[in-house]
Structures are given as C-alpha cells and as structure tokens.
Write an enzyme that holds these catalytic residues in place. Structure first.
Site, PDB file in Angstrom:
ATOM      1  N   ASP A  70      62.770  85.619  67.482  1.00 38.53           N
ATOM      2  CA  ASP A  70      61.050  86.021  67.738  1.00 38.53           C
ATOM      3  C   ASP A  70      61.888  86.164  70.021  1.00 38.53           C
ATOM      4  O   ASP A  70      62.735  85.507  70.069  1.00 38.53           O
ATOM      5  CB  ASP A  70      60.337  84.462  68.017  1.00 38.53           C
TER       6      ASP A  70
HETATM    7  C1  NOJ Z   1      56.678  86.422  70.252  1.00 37.26           C
HETATM    8  C2  NOJ Z   1      55.294  85.432  69.166  1.00 37.26           C
HETATM    9  O1  NOJ Z   1      55.788  84.305  69.102  1.00 37.26           O
HETATM   10  C3  NOJ Z   1      55.894  87.012  68.312  1.00 37.26           C
HETATM   11  O2  NOJ Z   1      54.778  86.474  67.277  1.00 37.26           O
HETATM   12  C4  NOJ Z   1      55.364  88.116  68.173  1.00 37.26           C
HETATM   13  O3  NOJ Z   1      55.737  89.108  67.754  1.00 37.26           O
HETATM   14  C5  NOJ Z   1      56.891  88.266  69.816  1.00 37.26           C
HETATM   15  N1  NOJ Z   1      56.309  87.480  70.373  1.00 37.26           N
HETATM   16  C6  NOJ Z   1      56.935  89.510  69.835  1.00 37.26           C
HETATM   17  O4  NOJ Z   1      55.734  90.133  70.914  1.00 37.26           O
END
Ligand code: NOJ
Length: 762
Positions: free
Chosen positions: A293
């Site tokens: 993430d």
């Molecule tokens: C953080 C989020 O937790 C995730 O769900 C998302 O896909 C990513 N950022 C990318 O934007």
C-alpha cells in the site's frame, strides 16, 4: 413431449455449467500460459540488476492519494528503466507520453502499467461498494465493474486497486464503505464478481484491467475502528473470516493483491511472511504480484520492525511484497542488498517474473498505448442506465410504519428538507475516480421534475449544513413541514470527509445538528420519511423513534435522484438488504451477526429469541443497552410482506464420514408466501449453527441466499442444499473437516429471525 423438454433442460443446464467452467479456466489461463512464461524468462535474462529493481518500483504521478512526495524528473528515470508502474495518471495524453518514453527510449522497452483506484466506476459513478453489496446481487457488481473497466481502460488505465474485500465489522472505520460488509460468505461472492467484471473473460482484452484484491489482510479489523490501527487476532478468525474473500479472488484469477497498512499479531502485513508467502503463495499458488500500500514498506519503520529504510525494504521484500508503492525503499536499497548477498538474486527474479507475467497477460507489450480520441469523457447513456438500476437496487428500507412509502398519488405538497437533498458531490461517495459532480442528478432535481409532471408542490429547505451547528435554517424547515402532506428528510454524512480512507468516526450519529433538525421537523407531526445518505451504519435509535420511514440510500452515485424517485414513488420496490449490522448505540460496536454464544448468554443473545429481558445479572450483556442491534444483518423491508414456514430437512441425521467424503448432502426447504397486497421480491437467507464441536462456533453463519419474486397470495417452496463446504470447520494449516455436531438451520429473511430445524451430524 415432456420427456423431450426435460432432456432439453438437462442439456441446457449442462451447457451452462460447462461454459462457466470453461470460461473460468480461460479467465485464469494467463497464470500458467507457456507462451507468457517463455517471454518472461527470455526478457528476464536480458535485464540488469537495476532494471529488475526498476520493475518493482511504483510512483504516484498526478493527484496524490497518500502523503505527498512531489516527484520530479520521472522522464529520465523511465528512460533508465527505474520505474515499472505509475499510479494516479488519468490523462491518456500523459499516459501515452510516459509510455512512449518507456517504449522508445528505455533499453528493454518494458511497458509501464498504470494503476488507479477505480473503486465504483471511472467516469460513470455507481453506488459505493457497501451499497453495491446491499443488492446481494453479484451480477450487478460484475456489470458495474465491467463498465468501470471499459471506461478506465479507454484512458490507459489497465490496473485498478479494487476490489476491497476487507471484512468490516466496526462502523467507526471509514473504509467500511469500500467493502462488501461483515460477512465472509457474501464477501467472497462479491470478490469473485468484481474480479470477473474487471478482468473480463480475458486479461488480454484491451478493455480488461488487472484487479487488485486489497488490503491483504485483516485491515478491516483495525482496533476501535481507527484507520491504520493494530490488528490482533487468532489464526482461526483470520482463516475463517478475513482470508476467505482473498482466497476467492485468487481462485477467480485476480492478477494482483495489495498488502495492508496494519500489523497482524505484531507483524506488519507488509512484512508478513505467513500471510504473504506461506498462505498466498504456498497454500493458494497465487501467480500474480503483490503491491504494497502507499508507503507501507517505509512504514515498517514507525511500526517498529525496521530502524532504517534498507531494513524495511529487505523485510517487506523477503516477506513477499513484490512492488513498492511510493516508499522508494526498493529503488534505493534492493540492488545494493542483492549485490551484498542480503537479498537472494532468485527472490528478486521471482518478483520481477510475477510483474512481467501480468504485463504480458494484459498484452501491454503489444499494445502499450491508448487511443486518446476514444477516451470516455462524457457519460455513455447505457452506463447511466446501469448506474440508476444499481442505485435503485442498493437502497434498503429500514422502517416503514403505516406504509408511508411508497408515496401516495394525489399528494398536494411535499416538503424536501435537509443538507443532502441537493448536494451533488456527496452523491458520488469516496473514491469517485473521474466522477464529476456536474453529472449527478440530486434528489431535489429529480423531485422538481416529478412535481412539475405530477402536479404537486415541492417545498425545499436545506435546514442546516451537513456538519452544521447553526439553527438559522430550522424555522424555514419547520415551516415547510407544516405546509406539507408528507415530509422527506435528506440527511446523512459528508461523503468525502466522513467516509473512506482516514475517515474514522468516534461518533456514529447523524453529524452536526441534523438530529436536532430532524426533531424540529418531526414535531410538525406529518408523515415523515428519512432518506439517509451514509457510508456506514449509523446509530439511528433516536432518529428512528421520530420518523415513520427510513430508507438507507448510501452514496448512490450519479443517478441518486432518479433512482430514489422511482423507489419513493413505488415504480420500483426496495430491493437491498443490509450487509452490515446497524447498532442501537455506539457502545455495542463492534457488532455483527455471526457471534459466539459465550458461556453466559442472556436471554436474547441467542438471536432466535426475543431481546433480553434486561433483568439478568451475571450475563454477557450491558446494564444499559440490549445485545441485539437496531437492524440486523440481512434485514430490509419492501412494499409487500412475506411469511416463512418452519424449515424442513430431508434427513434428521447425517453421517460425518459421508459428509467429509463429499458423498452426502442435506436438503432444506421452506415455504415462503407473499402476504401483502403487492407483487414483491424477497431475499431468502440460509443460516447454520453448529453445537457440540471441538471449538465454539458462531450462533449463526450465512451459507446461502436466493431471491424470489411472488405475486400477492402466492407461495413458493425454496430449497437449499448444503454439504462439506458449508459445514466444515478449520482444523489446522490447510485442513478443514466436518465434525460430529448438532446442526441448527434457519431459512429466514434476516440474521435475527426464524426458527431453526435441528439435524444431527454423527
Ligand atoms: C492507500 C489506500 O489504502 C489504498 O486503498 C489505495 O489503493 C492506495 N492508497 C492508492 O491510492
């Protein structure tokens, strides 16, 4: 004649089974296609160490979706083969430009893969995922995600960070809106439907995009519902509740997974060898790749398991995170550590292989660019029609005293009151990709048209702001209510601030002074229906006490108004059912249907019996609140009523050995009758509970559901069949088995009603 017909039916059924089997195989064929493997190996042989590391590196470019980094000079980095992927590039001209640098100016011409959070639509915004789950209809989810793929790929996006398949049982957590609710059985079905929609029959189709099951894993169990918080749970809970939707996605051929921010039993999910390697690769044979993430590899430092970025990189990488989103940890340290022997060359090759496999499977090497002229910029009318249909089917009617809804013909004056009645941006919900508030038809806009057509008077009063404290608008609102035959209150949450990522709430009532507004308006004594826009279950006890009807509308997307109008006026009947439990009060949270009975269940915790009598001491209960929720899982009214007979089984005893061998099945039936005066549909649910087993089991677990449509007075016998899959209990590692037990089975319209039939498993 009837023999011929029966034979035809059999042939037809078999061909359906066969086609879906064959298409499931085609859908997954990319995972082990010899041709792709050959290409991957040939390319891998030509790559330098630095080029390999480059493939594992992902940067955001454009509107950031995490703590900003302000990246520059990406062009030169692409030329040098230092970037494998971008997220957040949505302009096709830009994506082509960056792709040209990779294809024309880098040594090995490996295409970039562009990823984006396409969560519930790209240009056409559909209801938020929690709302979509309330349809209990995987065909709708598949259709919606296919459209999202068609629209997003037209801008060069071949990878979506969706579906979020986190089981969520705490409404304080803002991200509960992004998933399919609290139940692993339904969650697994929805996970499959999303993957089928995004990835299509063939990943190589230019309109297909790689899906990403996230957040791996147990992110939805963040303590106290606070985003990014700690998770501590048993392996049983992990395997029986939180892992199944991911396993379903992998089984459906999902191309990627995203590692989550949380720690699990002290080990961050982004450095978790057990979940990322032992389970995912070892047990499930996942052949796609895992992306971190946003910054989650770097966050191993604040987590406390690494004191510098190099250690973070090594730990994340060796645990099984293949691509580093935004930490820059792999880029800075992996090559050096590989040279120093701290990271095996074979592990690096394996990660690169997985990423290249997905790039080849998508056909990116052959078709790296997108035709800018074909980018979907305006909403295709056919997609708008699907958006309306999906929204219509996601609404859940929670209360409808005296049949206030559907609204009667012949009303002269309708008052529409509240800050959500005309708030276009809030209809889009969290993560609306390229959604545009200008495309939204609000409830107010839809009702204005309707009023003109049907000849009633519509009085609108905003009343207050969503998070307002001023009562300046209350008098107008009360005056509007006083003049009306019926009042519609449009209340709820501010979608971008209060729902989605980093939007945990410590209070889950109506925000600001909306409850006070509701009370002022309700004091007019008119038939009042609350139309609730929220991304989570709210504690509605005091609101419900003052209004006649409540319809949960979530964040319904671009067609909010027309969809609501059709349901409010009875052109469509409420179709949705809750996939999350609505508590009576915040103190009950976390709350969900598949609870254990405990050693001291009060009368009433056993969900088959009425609520607690409130007088028992030394029981597992609150002294000041019931144990049962306000609206249970599976619940939802519609414009007619149904009666359920007691369930019947075809055997009162069944052999455990036969069940374990897959040779025995149990059939359960119940007769359901439409007892109202309108045609209607109900969602018939099957629950089981096991007692006398080696470990305590939930009082009820969902194991099946079916939608039926009945005319007034009509009945239908509904049958479910269960066997090993439904009855097995996790034992250890990959082993599941049916155990001797007393089995209770319910066929019911929600998780809190019905009488069980009992069968002995011996
Ligand atoms: C953080 C989020 O937790 C995730 O769900 C998302 O896909 C990513 N950022 C990318 O934007």
């Amino acid at each position: 004649m009837s023999k011929i017909r029966n034979a035809l039916v059999v042939v037809l059924l078999w061909s359906i089974v066969l086609t879906s089997f064959v298409s499931a195989q085609t859908r997954k064929s990319w995972t082990k296609a010899p041709e792709i493997e050959r290409k991957v190996e040939a390319l891998l042989k030509q790559m330098t160490l630095e080029e390999k590391v480059g493939q594992l590196n992902q940067y955001s470019y454009g509107m950031p979706t995490g703590p900003g980094t302000g990246r520059s000079k990406v062009e030169e980095a692409i030329q040098r083969g230092e970037i494998g992927s971008f997220l957040n590039v949505t302009d096709p001209v830009l994506s082509n430009r960056l792709q040209h640098i990779a294809m024309d100016q880098s040594r090995l011409k490996i295409p970039l893969i562009f990823g984006l959070d396409v969560i519930h639509g790209y240009r056409t915004t559909f209801p938020v995922p929690l709302a979509l789950s309330a349809t209990w209809d995987p065909t709708i989810v598949q259709r919606v995600s296919r459209i999202a793929a068609e629209e997003a790929t037209s801008s060069g996006i071949r990878w979506t960070f969706s579906p979020m398949v986190d089981i969520a049982r705490d409404p304080r957590w803002g991200r509960i809106v992004e998933g399919a609710g609290e139940d692993p059985y339904l969650g697994s079905m929805m996970a499959r439907a999303y993957v089928r929609g995004y990835q299509g029959e063939n990943l190589n189709d230019p309109q297909s995009m790689a899906a990403c099951a996230k957040h791996y894993v147990a992110y939805g169990a963040a303590e106290a519902g606070r985003d990014y918080n700690t998770v501590d749970m048993s392996e049983r809970q992990l395997r029986e509740v939180y892992l199944p939707p991911f396993h379903a996605a992998v089984d459906e051929g999902v191309a990627t997974l995203m590692a989550s921010f949380n720690s699990i039993n002290g080990v961050p999910a982004s450095a978790n060898q057990f979940t990322l390697t032992q389970v995912l690769r070892g047990e499930w044979d996942f052949r796609g790749f895992v992306v971190s993430d946003w910054g989650s590899v770097g966050e191993l430092i604040p987590h406390g398991v690494a004191n510098d970025l190099a250690t973070a990189a090594r730990k994340g990488f060796l645990a099984g995170v293949d691509m580093d989103m935004e930490s820059n940890a792999y880029f800075e340290h992996l090559a050096g550590m590989t040279k120093a022997g701290q990271v095996p060359q074979a592990a690096l090759d394996q990660a690169v292989r997985r990423i290249l496999r997905v790039k080849f499977a998508l056909g990116l090497f052959d078709r790296p660019y997108v035709d800018e002229k074909n980018a979907v910029t305006t909403l295709p009318p056919a997609n708008v029609a699907v958006a309306r249909d999906a929204a219509e089917k996601s609404f859940v009617l929670l209360k409808n005293d005296a049949s206030v809804l559907p609204l009667q013909k012949g009303m002269r004056t309708v008052a529409l009151i509240g800050p959500l009645a005309d708030s276009a941006p809030d209809m889009l919900g969290a993560w609306s990709a390229r959604g545009d508030a200008k495309d939204v038809v609000t409830l107010k806009a839809a009702l204005e048209k309707r009023a003109e057509r049907d000849g009633f008077r519509l009085i609108y009063a905003k009343g207050t702001e969503i998070r307002g404290t001023s009562e300046a608008g209350f008098a107008d609102a009360a005056a509007a209510a006083a003049q009306a035959d019926v009042v519609l209150l449009a209340l709820g949450e501010d979608a971008s601030w209060m729902t989605g990522e980093a939007a945990s709430r410590a209070f889950i009532d109506l925000p600001g002074n909306q409850q006070q507004l509701l009370e002022r308006v309700a004091a007019a004594g008119k038939p009042t229906a609350l139309v609730l826009f929220s991304g989570r279950p709210l504690a509605l006890t005091s609101a419900a006490a003052r209004v006649n009807a409540i319809i949960e509308a979530w964040s319904p997307g671009v067609q909010a108004g027309p969809a609501l109008e059709r349901v409010l006026f009875g052109e469509a009947a409420p179709y949705g059912r809750l996939t999350v439990t609505f508590p009576r009060s915040l103190g009950q949270v976390p709350i969900y249907h598949s609870v254990l009975n405990t050693g001291r269940p009060p009368v009433g915790l056993d969900l088959t019996r009425p609520p607690t009598d409130g007088n028992e001491k030394f029981k597992s209960r609150y002294i000041d609140e019931q144990n049962v929720p306000l609206y249970p899982f599976g619940f939802g009214l519609t414009y007619t009523t149904f009666d359920y007979s007691a369930p019947q089984v075809d055997a009162k005893e069944i052999s455990v050995d036969q069940l374990n061998a897959g040779r025995a099945k149990l059939s359960i039936t119940a007769e359901i009758k439409n007892t109202g005066s309108r045609r209607g549909e109900d969602l018939v649910q099957l629950y089981i509970g096991l007692r006398g087993t080696s470990v305590a089991r939930p009082v009820r677990q969902l194991k099946g559901f079916r939608r039926i449509a009945l005319a007034p007075g009509e009945s239908q016998r509904v049958e479910f069949t269960i066997g090993r899959d439904e009855l097995s209990i996790w034992q250890r590692d990959t082993k599941y088995a049916v155990e001797p037990a007393e089995l209770n089975i319910w066929i019911a319209p929600n998780a809190q009603s019905g009488t069980p039939v009992t069968v002995t498993l011996k």
